[in-house]
Design a protein around this motif. Sequence first.
Motif, short mmCIF file in Angstrom:
data_model
loop_
_atom_site.label_atom_id
_atom_site.label_comp_id
_atom_site.label_asym_id
_atom_site.label_seq_id
_atom_site.Cartn_x
_atom_site.Cartn_y
_atom_site.Cartn_z
N VAL A 4 0.83 -1.21 0.00
CA VAL A 4 0.00 0.00 0.00
C VAL A 4 0.86 1.26 0.00
O VAL A 4 0.63 2.18 -0.78
CB VAL A 4 -0.96 0.00 1.21
CG1 VAL A 4 -1.63 1.35 1.39
CG2 VAL A 4 -2.01 -1.10 1.05
N LEU A 5 1.89 1.27 0.85
CA LEU A 5 2.75 2.45 0.94
C LEU A 5 3.58 2.63 -0.33
O LEU A 5 3.78 3.75 -0.80
CB LEU A 5 3.65 2.36 2.17
CG LEU A 5 2.92 2.39 3.51
CD1 LEU A 5 3.89 2.09 4.65
CD2 LEU A 5 2.23 3.73 3.73
N ASP A 6 4.05 1.52 -0.88
CA ASP A 6 4.81 1.58 -2.13
C ASP A 6 3.94 2.13 -3.26
O ASP A 6 4.39 2.96 -4.06
CB ASP A 6 5.33 0.18 -2.48
CG ASP A 6 6.27 0.19 -3.67
OD1 ASP A 6 7.24 0.97 -3.66
OD2 ASP A 6 6.02 -0.58 -4.62
N ASP A 7 2.69 1.68 -3.34
CA ASP A 7 1.78 2.19 -4.36
C ASP A 7 1.52 3.69 -4.19
O ASP A 7 1.40 4.42 -5.17
CB ASP A 7 0.45 1.44 -4.34
CG ASP A 7 0.54 0.05 -4.96
OD1 ASP A 7 1.60 -0.28 -5.54
OD2 ASP A 7 -0.45 -0.69 -4.88
N MET A 8 1.42 4.13 -2.94
CA MET A 8 1.22 5.56 -2.69
C MET A 8 2.38 6.38 -3.25
O MET A 8 2.19 7.47 -3.77
CB MET A 8 1.07 5.83 -1.19
CG MET A 8 -0.25 5.37 -0.61
SD MET A 8 -0.32 5.43 1.20
CE MET A 8 0.01 7.15 1.53
N LEU A 9 3.57 5.83 -3.15
CA LEU A 9 4.77 6.51 -3.62
C LEU A 9 4.93 6.41 -5.13
O LEU A 9 5.18 7.41 -5.81
CB LEU A 9 6.00 5.92 -2.92
CG LEU A 9 7.35 6.51 -3.28
CD1 LEU A 9 7.43 7.97 -2.83
CD2 LEU A 9 8.46 5.71 -2.62
#
Length: 134
Positions: A65-70
């Motif tokens: 999720v955090l990687d996708d946000m970035l």
Amino acid sequence: LVLDRKAWGAFVALLCSAGAIGPAVEAYRRAEALGVLSPWSRRERGGVDLHEHVVQAALVAVHVVLDDMLCRPSGRYLHDPGRDLLIVTGRGNNSKNREVTLAPALAAYLRKEFHPPLELIPARERVGCWVIPS
């Protein structure tokens, strides 16, 4: 051979436990594309629900999720980085001895794996829910 949710979760957790976070992330994304695993809550719009995940698979789910946000990949739901990210971990009712294990593991993971370290704070008036501030 078709893997179900538990088998995919165990596979992702095994890779993560072995320190192979890259392959664990790839496996999680594959299971997500197949519709077997998902980090997203059905009840909390834009929230992450980790109830169905073992601890190591939950860490990978949050990483995804955090990687996708970035990285902002097209064709995937993305959480708005300008908003706090709600994470539902539960109260530990399904854990051995009804002990809360996921939230402390997630807090440690966010401090260790991200630079600057990310913070996990309790959601207001919501037991078993946490927030990664925007």
